[in-house]
Design a protein around this motif. Structure first.
Motif, mmCIF file in Angstrom:
data_model
loop_
_atom_site.group_PDB
_atom_site.id
_atom_site.type_symbol
_atom_site.label_atom_id
_atom_site.label_comp_id
_atom_site.label_asym_id
_atom_site.label_seq_id
_atom_site.Cartn_x
_atom_site.Cartn_y
_atom_site.Cartn_z
ATOM 1 N N ASP A 9 0.834 -1.204 0.000
ATOM 2 C CA ASP A 9 0.000 0.000 0.000
ATOM 3 C C ASP A 9 0.870 1.256 0.000
ATOM 4 O O ASP A 9 0.580 2.233 -0.687
ATOM 5 C CB ASP A 9 -0.909 0.049 1.237
ATOM 6 N N ALA A 10 1.937 1.226 0.790
ATOM 7 C CA ALA A 10 2.844 2.371 0.881
ATOM 8 C C ALA A 10 3.520 2.628 -0.459
ATOM 9 O O ALA A 10 3.631 3.775 -0.902
ATOM 10 C CB ALA A 10 3.881 2.131 1.976
ATOM 11 N N GLU A 11 3.963 1.561 -1.124
ATOM 12 C CA GLU A 11 4.581 1.708 -2.439
ATOM 13 C C GLU A 11 3.589 2.262 -3.445
ATOM 14 O O GLU A 11 3.925 3.150 -4.228
ATOM 15 C CB GLU A 11 5.120 0.361 -2.928
ATOM 16 N N SER A 12 2.359 1.758 -3.419
ATOM 17 C CA SER A 12 1.325 2.257 -4.335
ATOM 18 C C SER A 12 1.037 3.730 -4.102
ATOM 19 O O SER A 12 0.873 4.501 -5.046
ATOM 20 C CB SER A 12 0.032 1.446 -4.186
ATOM 21 N N MET A 13 0.971 4.122 -2.821
ATOM 22 C CA MET A 13 0.720 5.526 -2.497
ATOM 23 C C MET A 13 1.839 6.406 -3.048
ATOM 24 O O MET A 13 1.587 7.459 -3.632
ATOM 25 C CB MET A 13 0.591 5.717 -0.989
ATOM 26 N N ALA A 14 3.078 5.969 -2.873
ATOM 27 C CA ALA A 14 4.217 6.755 -3.354
ATOM 28 C C ALA A 14 4.231 6.834 -4.880
ATOM 29 O O ALA A 14 4.485 7.899 -5.450
ATOM 30 C CB ALA A 14 5.519 6.163 -2.828
ATOM 31 N N ILE A 15 3.933 5.738 -5.545
ATOM 32 C CA ILE A 15 3.899 5.730 -7.012
ATOM 33 C C ILE A 15 2.777 6.632 -7.517
ATOM 34 O O ILE A 15 2.966 7.420 -8.451
ATOM 35 C CB ILE A 15 3.763 4.288 -7.543
ATOM 36 N N ASN A 16 1.595 6.534 -6.903
ATOM 37 C CA ASN A 16 0.480 7.402 -7.300
ATOM 38 C C ASN A 16 0.815 8.869 -7.047
ATOM 39 O O ASN A 16 0.460 9.749 -7.843
ATOM 40 C CB ASN A 16 -0.799 7.013 -6.561
ATOM 41 N N SER A 17 1.519 9.142 -5.947
ATOM 42 C CA SER A 17 1.930 10.507 -5.629
ATOM 43 C C SER A 17 2.922 11.026 -6.663
ATOM 44 O O SER A 17 2.874 12.195 -7.051
ATOM 45 C CB SER A 17 2.570 10.563 -4.237
ATOM 46 N N LEU A 18 3.818 10.145 -7.097
ATOM 47 C CA LEU A 18 4.785 10.517 -8.131
ATOM 48 C C LEU A 18 4.083 10.820 -9.446
ATOM 49 O O LEU A 18 4.393 11.812 -10.118
ATOM 50 C CB LEU A 18 5.815 9.403 -8.310
ATOM 51 N N MET A 19 3.115 10.005 -9.821
ATOM 52 C CA MET A 19 2.356 10.246 -11.058
ATOM 53 C C MET A 19 1.583 11.556 -10.967
ATOM 54 O O MET A 19 1.494 12.306 -11.945
ATOM 55 C CB MET A 19 1.426 9.064 -11.351
ATOM 56 N N PHE A 20 1.039 11.842 -9.797
ATOM 57 C CA PHE A 20 0.294 13.082 -9.584
ATOM 58 C C PHE A 20 1.204 14.287 -9.808
ATOM 59 O O PHE A 20 0.835 15.228 -10.510
ATOM 60 C CB PHE A 20 -0.285 13.097 -8.165
ATOM 61 N N LEU A 21 2.392 14.253 -9.243
ATOM 62 C CA LEU A 21 3.265 15.414 -9.418
ATOM 63 C C LEU A 21 3.837 15.478 -10.829
ATOM 64 O O LEU A 21 4.088 16.560 -11.347
ATOM 65 C CB LEU A 21 4.347 15.479 -8.336
ATOM 66 N N ALA A 22 4.012 14.331 -11.473
ATOM 67 C CA ALA A 22 4.502 14.324 -12.854
ATOM 68 C C ALA A 22 3.503 14.971 -13.808
ATOM 69 O O ALA A 22 3.889 15.512 -14.844
ATOM 70 C CB ALA A 22 4.811 12.893 -13.296
ATOM 71 N N ASP A 23 2.221 14.931 -13.455
ATOM 72 C CA ASP A 23 1.173 15.535 -14.280
ATOM 73 C C ASP A 23 1.017 17.026 -14.031
ATOM 74 O O ASP A 23 0.212 17.680 -14.686
ATOM 75 C CB ASP A 23 -0.178 14.844 -14.035
ATOM 76 N N ASP A 24 1.760 17.565 -13.072
ATOM 77 C CA ASP A 24 1.662 18.982 -12.717
ATOM 78 C C ASP A 24 3.036 19.615 -12.919
ATOM 79 O O ASP A 24 3.961 19.362 -12.153
ATOM 80 C CB ASP A 24 1.208 19.108 -11.260
#
Length: 95
Positions: A9-24
């Motif tokens: 779950d922690a890895e998924s959260m970090a990956i999703n967070s990375l994708m979120f910032l990559a889109d901004d």
């Protein structure tokens, strides 16, 4: 009662967070400036131990960014600290 998370779950959260910032572009520019990596190094860096913890630390270090992500994704901000402790490079001996 707060939701318990595991390493996956922690890895998924970090990956999703990375994708979120990559889109901004603004967030991505700040992340790159703070980490010292370039945009073309992200994919390689993401496989390094500690990188995902660094992504979570980026959010935890700037509350407006953390809250923007959490509001956009419906994520409990308290889970970021818990996730950070589960990831390599984010574990802390002090509670």
């Amino acid at each position: 009662m707060r939701k318990q998370i595991n390493v996956g779950d922690a890895e998924s959260m970090a990956i999703n967070s990375l994708m979120f910032l990559a889109d901004d572009s603004e967030l991505l520019a700040r992340f790159l400036a703070l980490t010292g990596i370039t945009a073309d190094q992200i994919r390689t860096a993401a496989g390094e131990p500690g990188f995902l913890a660094g992504v979570l630390q980026f959010y935890l270090g700037h509350e407006p960014t953390l809250m923007r992500y959490c509001e956009a994704t419906g994520t409990d901000p308290a889970l970021f600290q818990e996730a950070l402790r589960l990831l390599p490079g984010g574990r802390q001996d002090i509670d």
